[in-house]
Design a protein around this motif. Structure first.
Motif, PDB file in Angstrom:
ATOM      1  N   HIS A 133       5.433   3.416   0.461  1.00 44.85           N
ATOM      2  CA  HIS A 133       4.289   4.295   0.706  1.00 44.85           C
ATOM      3  C   HIS A 133       4.467   5.667   0.067  1.00 44.85           C
ATOM      4  O   HIS A 133       3.757   6.616   0.401  1.00 44.85           O
ATOM      5  CB  HIS A 133       4.002   4.382   2.210  1.00 44.85           C
TER       6      HIS A 133
ATOM      7  N   CYS B 132      -4.384   1.711   0.163  1.00 47.19           N
ATOM      8  CA  CYS B 132      -3.217   0.977   0.670  1.00 47.19           C
ATOM      9  C   CYS B 132      -3.490   0.556   2.111  1.00 47.19           C
ATOM     10  O   CYS B 132      -4.261   1.205   2.817  1.00 47.19           O
ATOM     11  CB  CYS B 132      -1.991   1.885   0.603  1.00 47.19           C
TER      12      CYS B 132
ATOM     13  N   CYS C 182      -1.849   1.089   4.567  1.00 47.85           N
ATOM     14  CA  CYS C 182      -1.421   2.109   5.515  1.00 47.85           C
ATOM     15  C   CYS C 182      -2.508   3.144   5.753  1.00 47.85           C
ATOM     16  O   CYS C 182      -2.382   3.987   6.631  1.00 47.85           O
ATOM     17  CB  CYS C 182      -0.159   2.802   5.005  1.00 47.85           C
TER      18      CYS C 182
ATOM     19  N   CYS D  43      -0.299   4.264  -3.020  1.00 52.11           N
ATOM     20  CA  CYS D  43       1.100   4.085  -2.637  1.00 52.11           C
ATOM     21  C   CYS D  43       1.783   3.193  -3.684  1.00 52.11           C
ATOM     22  O   CYS D  43       1.147   2.374  -4.336  1.00 52.11           O
ATOM     23  CB  CYS D  43       1.205   3.411  -1.274  1.00 52.11           C
TER      24      CYS D  43
HETATM   25 ZN    ZN Z   1       0.661   2.989   1.843  1.00 47.20          ZN
END
Ligand code: ZN
Ligand code: ADP
Ligand code: MG
Lengths: 401, 263
Positions: free
Chosen positions: A245, A255, A257, A262
């Motif tokens: 990340h 991403c 996340c 990332c």
């Molecule tokens: Zn990420």
């Protein structure tokens, strides 16, 4: 000023040092141990006797060439009868092993994990594996504990795993759940995949003898295991090393996340497969198929590997500048990507990293292969034994038969 | 690095009749390192290897091994120094098992008769030191895959405490999975302390495992560089035109003396 260590502390430390040596390096003669550990002969003799009485090591007369005089006894770890359980929860499969002192895999089980199977759903089959293996353990064997390697972020304190499926972050107490299912008396120590694999490769693999190591593990995402100055760097809560990340491309793809660009959006499984015109495919075989196609001259596959190799070098260059590692290891599917795209990885690294940080860095693939996570998970359990050999040996209660 | 080269090739010339194939060639091989030897087809890589291993006599120049100038006039001389070559055509006997293949033609050379148990133990130890676990010692060579044959050929080369191992295109005939295994084995040889020379056309293989690159161009050493100092396209230029930027054989024929072989 600190008080001088007591005699007991010194002895515990020496027992740990001796046991650690044979655990990591295998059978070693008393004479060698004497000089390696910087202790005198009678101390080595006494330590060995204590460890042998606890059935952690055995002593043999060396086989082979007989020289004049009395041969030095060889001290070896009791690999067949001192053991830990290791569990590895991967994106595509579930594995469990019984690992002997010395890092020897004594027994193993494996099951594919269909994508979408939730982490707590893996507890029952994994516990089943452990129970199955446990029925075959020889009588009198010594259990030292269990370790779990999991593809996810792990809270150091209690082994809670944080996962990011597309619905948002969830916390899963996998170590406690496994222990409860198994009925042992202690939770299993949980570690993140890349951290655990780094531990194994540092102990007895491609990074043995290196104090500064970066282990990169690729599957769907990209994990990082960092060893700096001989110690694992896992951060305040245990969540460190999430190199996947690290943002490398602010204008890049979203991403899982919640961020954008990332590193794993550029070098993860989906990035390679999409670039190779195979969006939707998953898993290691799909990655290998791209490498194979590139080798046969498929231009799309070649360009995909070039692009991903370039981004791989881009991230490694940043990390090499920050950590100045002696070795960078490419594990999981990154092993295959590295070997097939090394010209691009290296070129980008050489263009970006500082001469001082790149000139001695060794780029390597892991020596333990896929076993690294199992051996590393067991290592988490052996750590406790090595810290205090005579105490820990008796303490954890194995799962009931 | 202060480490001395294990093998140094200095100013080697080699002609076949009127055709000069090697001209003032230099190459250094260091212990614990993989030196990639690259060059287009016909650049002289295989000829250089045959000069080092005693198959061809050299016309001029020196081979220095472990700091001493040596004369290598047969493969036997090379083996006595600890120089082994693994050729692409893997000479294993199909009807013999792995242990017998590893000792084939070697028992006599060493002059000692070894019993089966000792041979098996030595073979086992060698394969273990290379982390080769996929084959069993009593398996006939006929049952081995291409990659496993290559692995056994390499293990055979290191069985007798070799110090320099030269591999001529070891991955050329292999599929993807086996190429990866052989590359890892090549790297492990060097990590175990040997000096390794890897001839390859595949730039990914070269960059994946080498520490240094020696590029030959039309029978001359275009450059000896560290793998951490060059890019893929620079190495391709060294191979195809003999120079890149200020590295290599400069295009002006008057100025290339002294540039070749600079490390
Ligand atoms: Zn990420
Ligand atoms: N025995 C020989 N007799 C005459 N010419 C040869 C012989 N061996 C090689 N050559 C020539 O020497 C040159 C270099 O060949 P070689 O060393 O095989 O190159 P490489 O291995 O780099 O492809 C080529 O032009 C080749 O035709
Ligand atoms: Mg050739």
């Amino acid at each position: 000023m600190r008080a001088a260590p007591t005699q007991d502390e010194v002895r515990r430390q020496n027992l740990g040092a001796l046991l650690r040596w044979v655990h990591l390096h295998g059978a070693t003669s008393r004479a060698e141990l004497t000089s390696l550990l910087g202790l005198n002969r009678s101390t080595i003799g006494a330590l060995t006797a204590d460890l042998a009485a606890a059935r952690l090591v055995a002593e043999d007369t060396p086989k082979g060439l007989r020289r004049a005089g009395r041969p030095s006894l060889v001290v070896r770890p009791q690999s067949a009868s001192v053991y830990a359980y290791a569990v590895s929860i991967e994106v595509d499969r579930l594995r469990a092993a019984r690992v002997g002192l010395g890092g020897v895999v004594l027994d193993r089980r494996e099951l594919p994990r269909p994508r979408g199977v939730q982490i707590l759903e893996t507890v029952a089959p994994l516990a089943g594996f452990v129970r199955e293996m446990h029925r075959r353990v020889p009588a009198g064997a010594i259990y030292v504990g269990g370790g779990v390697s999991v593809a996810g972020m792990v809270r150091r304190e209690d082994g809670l795993v944080r996962l990011s499926p597309h619905i948002g972050w969830v916390d899963e107490p996998i170590g406690i759940a496994l222990a409860a299912e198994l009925g042992g008396d202690q939770p299993m120590t949980v570690g993140n995949h890349a951290d655990v694999a780094a531990l194994a490769e540092h102990a007895r693999g491609a990074a043995a003898g290196c104090d500064n190591v970066l282990y990169l593990y690729g599957d769907v995402g990209i994990g990082g295991g960092i060893i700096a100055g001989g110690r694992r760097v896992t951060g305040h809560g245990g969540y460190g090393g999430e190199v996947g990340h690290m943002v490398v491309n602010p204008h890049g793809k979203p991403c899982g996340c919640g961020s954008r660009g990332c590193w794993e959006t550029e070098i993860g499984e989906a990035a390679l497969l999409t670039a190779a015109g195979r969006a939707g495919a998953t898993g290691r075989d799909a990655i290998l198929a791209v490498v194979d196609a590139a080798e046969r001259g498929d231009t799309t596959a070649r360009n995909a590997l070039r692009q991903v190799g370039d981004w791989l070098g881009f991230g490694v260059a940043n990390l090499v500048n920050i950590f100045n590692p002696e070795a960078v290891l490419f594990g999981g599917t990154l092993r295959d990507v590295y070997l097939a795209a090394a010209a691009h990885v290296r070129s980008r690294l050489n263009e970006m990293a500082l001469p001082a940080t790149r000139e001695h860095v060794r780029l390597r693939t892991p020596a333990l292969g896929d076993d690294a996570t199992l051996i590393g998970a067991a290592e988490l359990a052996f750590e406790r034994l090595l810290a205090d050999p005579l105490d820990a040996a008796g303490s954890p209660v194995p799962p009931p038969r | 690095m202060a480490v001395r080269p294990l093998l140094e090739v200095r100013g080697v010339d080699k002609s076949f009749g009127a055709v000069q194939v090697l001209r003032d060639v230099a190459m250094n091989v260091f212990p614990g390192e993989v030196t990639a030897l690259v060059g287009d087809n016909g650049a002289g890589k295989s000829t250089l290897v045959k000069c080092i291993s005693g198959i061809y006599p050299i016309d001029a120049g020196q081979v220095v091994f472990d700091g001493r100038p040596v004369t290598v006039s047969s493969p036997k001389d090379a083996a006595a120094l600890g120089i082994e070559v693994v050729y692409q055509d893997l000479a294993l006997c199909d009807n013999l098992d792995i242990v017998s293949n590893m000792f084939l033609g070697r028992e006599k050379r060493s002059g000692i008769a070894l019993d089966e148990a000792t041979m098996e133990q030595m073979a086992h130890r060698t394969l273990a030191s290379l982390s080769v676990r996929s084959v069993s010692l009593r398996q006939p060579a006929a049952s081995l895959s291409g990659g496993e044959r290559q692995t056994i050929a390499i293990a055979k080369a290191v069985l007798w405490n070799s110090r320099v191992v030269i591999l001529d295109e070891p991955t050329a005939a292999l599929g993807v999975a086996q190429t990866a295994q052989v590359l890892e084995l090549v790297r492990r040889l060097a990590d175990n302390g040997l000096g390794v020379v890897l001839i390859s056309h595949n730039m990914n293989d070269v960059f994946a495992v080498s520490d240094r690159i020696t590029a030959l161009y039309l029978g001359r050493t275009a450059a000896q560089v560290r793998t951490s100092e060059v890019t893929h396209s620079q190495v391709v230029e060294l191979i195809t035109v003999g120079y890149t930027g200020s590295i290599g054989l400069l295009p002006d024929p008057g100025s290339y003396e002294g540039m070749g072989g600079r490390s």
